[in-house]
Design a protein around this motif. Structure first.
Motif, mmCIF file in Angstrom:
data_model
loop_
_atom_site.group_PDB
_atom_site.id
_atom_site.type_symbol
_atom_site.label_atom_id
_atom_site.label_comp_id
_atom_site.label_asym_id
_atom_site.label_seq_id
_atom_site.Cartn_x
_atom_site.Cartn_y
_atom_site.Cartn_z
ATOM 1 N N THR A 2 0.850 -1.189 0.000
ATOM 2 C CA THR A 2 0.000 0.000 0.000
ATOM 3 C C THR A 2 0.887 1.241 0.000
ATOM 4 O OG1 THR A 2 -1.844 -1.050 1.140
ATOM 5 C CG2 THR A 2 -1.676 1.331 1.338
ATOM 6 N N PHE A 3 0.485 2.257 -0.776
ATOM 7 C CA PHE A 3 1.184 3.542 -0.765
ATOM 8 C C PHE A 3 0.464 4.457 0.221
ATOM 9 C CE2 PHE A 3 2.627 1.858 -4.780
ATOM 10 C CZ PHE A 3 3.943 2.272 -4.836
ATOM 11 N N ASP A 19 3.375 -2.658 3.986
ATOM 12 C CA ASP A 19 2.588 -3.850 3.691
ATOM 13 C C ASP A 19 1.116 -3.545 3.986
ATOM 14 O OD1 ASP A 19 4.723 -5.680 2.998
ATOM 15 O OD2 ASP A 19 5.301 -5.624 5.113
ATOM 16 N N THR A 20 0.246 -3.997 3.119
ATOM 17 C CA THR A 20 -1.182 -3.738 3.293
ATOM 18 C C THR A 20 -1.682 -4.268 4.638
ATOM 19 O OG1 THR A 20 -1.512 -3.831 0.895
ATOM 20 C CG2 THR A 20 -3.465 -4.070 2.281
ATOM 21 N N SER A 66 10.507 1.826 12.885
ATOM 22 C CA SER A 66 10.563 1.225 14.226
ATOM 23 C C SER A 66 9.170 0.800 14.689
ATOM 24 C CB SER A 66 11.188 2.205 15.228
ATOM 25 O OG SER A 66 10.395 3.367 15.368
ATOM 26 N N PHE A 67 8.150 1.549 14.270
ATOM 27 C CA PHE A 67 6.775 1.182 14.615
ATOM 28 C C PHE A 67 6.380 -0.123 13.929
ATOM 29 C CE2 PHE A 67 2.201 1.344 13.636
ATOM 30 C CZ PHE A 67 1.681 1.411 14.925
ATOM 31 N N ILE A 68 6.719 -0.238 12.645
ATOM 32 C CA ILE A 68 6.391 -1.447 11.896
ATOM 33 C C ILE A 68 7.025 -2.680 12.542
ATOM 34 C CG2 ILE A 68 6.794 -2.670 9.714
ATOM 35 C CD1 ILE A 68 4.609 -0.654 9.393
ATOM 36 N N LEU A 69 8.289 -2.555 12.959
ATOM 37 C CA LEU A 69 8.996 -3.697 13.545
ATOM 38 C C LEU A 69 8.727 -3.848 15.040
ATOM 39 C CD1 LEU A 69 12.496 -3.672 11.796
ATOM 40 C CD2 LEU A 69 10.446 -4.973 11.206
ATOM 41 N N ARG A 88 8.123 -1.649 4.002
ATOM 42 C CA ARG A 88 7.621 -3.017 4.026
ATOM 43 C C ARG A 88 8.541 -3.853 4.911
ATOM 44 N NH1 ARG A 88 7.910 -4.371 -2.104
ATOM 45 N NH2 ARG A 88 9.812 -3.133 -1.806
ATOM 46 N N LYS A 89 7.992 -4.804 5.621
ATOM 47 C CA LYS A 89 8.792 -5.582 6.570
ATOM 48 C C LYS A 89 9.946 -6.314 5.891
ATOM 49 C CE LYS A 89 5.184 -7.678 8.428
ATOM 50 N NZ LYS A 89 4.056 -6.813 8.000
#
Length: 213
Positions: A2-3, A19-20, A66-69, A88-89
Motif C-alpha cells: 500500500t502507498f 505492507d497492506t 521502528s513502529f512497523i517492527l 515493508r517488513k
C-alpha cells in the motif's frame, strides 16, 4: 503493498510504502508526516506520540520503520534497499552494530574495509593490506569511522576504550605514535604507516610551527 501519502513541511505529499496488512495499525497510530533526516540524507516517515511518566505527559517522535517492527524508537533500523520510504517488513531489519565489517578487494595486494554508522549506512572506507584482512576482520571488533581533530580514523569501540586500526596493524606501543606517510589517515597499508617516538614527534611539530611563524 500500500502507498501511504504523508505530508511534508511545505504542504506537499510524498508516498511511503508499507505492507497492506500493516495499514490499519499504522492508521490507528495517528498522523504520520515526512521529515528530512540528515543521517539518512532522505525523508523519514515520523509520528509524534505521547507517553506518561509518573502522570507527567511527554511527546516523542517515532519513525515508521521502528513502529512497523515494534522496536524501541531509537533502535537502529536499516532499510535494506536504501529507500527510507519503503517500510515493508521485507525491507527492514534491526542493524547489529557489532556485526563483522564487510570489505571489497581493490587489487591483488589490498582491500577496502567498509566503515558503517549505527544504521548500517556506509560512511567511509579504509585501505589495508590483504594479508592483514583475516586479523582485522576476525578479531571480534567492529571498525567504524571516528574523527579526531577533523581527521578521519578507523577505530573500534571496546569496553577498554578506542582501538585505532593503524595502531592495531602496526602493534604500536604506548610510547609510540603511528603516522600515515601520505597523510591519508584511512590508508592503513603497512607501507604507508610508520611508528615514531611520541616525544620526537612533539619536537618535530614544535620546530615546524616555529618555522611557519
Amino acid at each position: 503493498m500500500t502507498f501511504l501519502k504523508i505530508l511534508k513541511k511545505d504542504g506537499t505529499t510524498i508516498d511511503c510504502k508499507i505492507d497492506t496488512e500493516d495499514l490499519q495499525r499504522v492508521l490507528e497510530k495517528g498522523r504520520w508526516f515526512a521529515e528530512w533526516n540528515k543521517d539518512f540524507n532522505n525523508f523519514l516517515a515520523q509520528n509524534l506520540g505521547t507517553y506518561y511518566i509518573e502522570e507527567k505527559k511527554y511527546r516523542r517522535k517515532q519513525s515508521l520503520q521502528s513502529f512497523i517492527l515494534n522496536v524501541h524508537p531509537k533502535a537502529p533500523v536499516r532499510h535494506i534497499n536504501g529507500d527510507t520510504l519503503d517500510n515493508r517488513k521485507s525491507n527492514l531489519e534491526v542493524y547489529d552494530q557489532n556485526t563483522m565489517n564487510s570489505y571489497e578487494g581493490i587489487d591483488e595486494e589490498s582491500v577496502a574495509v567498509i566503515l558503517r554508522d549505527r544504521y548500517g549506512k556506509e560512511k567511509a572506507r579504509t585501505i589495508i593490506d590483504k594479508e592483514d584482512l583475516n586479523r582485522v576482520i576476525n578479531n571480534g571488533c567492529t571498525w567504524v569511522l571516528f574523527k579526531k581533530d577533523t581527521e578521519p580514523y578507523a577505530v573500534a569501540n571496546t569496553p577498554e576504550g578506542k582501538i585505532y586500526l593503524n595502531r592495531f596493524i602496526m602493534s604500536t606501543t604506548e610510547d609510540m605514535i603511528t603516522h600515515p606517510i601520505n597523510l591519508n589517515t584511512l590508508d592503513n597499508r603497512k607501507a604507508n604507516l610508520e611508528n615514531k617516538n611520541a616525544n620526537v614527534e612533539n619536537v618535530e611539530n614544535a620546530v615546524s610551527e616555529e618555522t611557519e611563524n
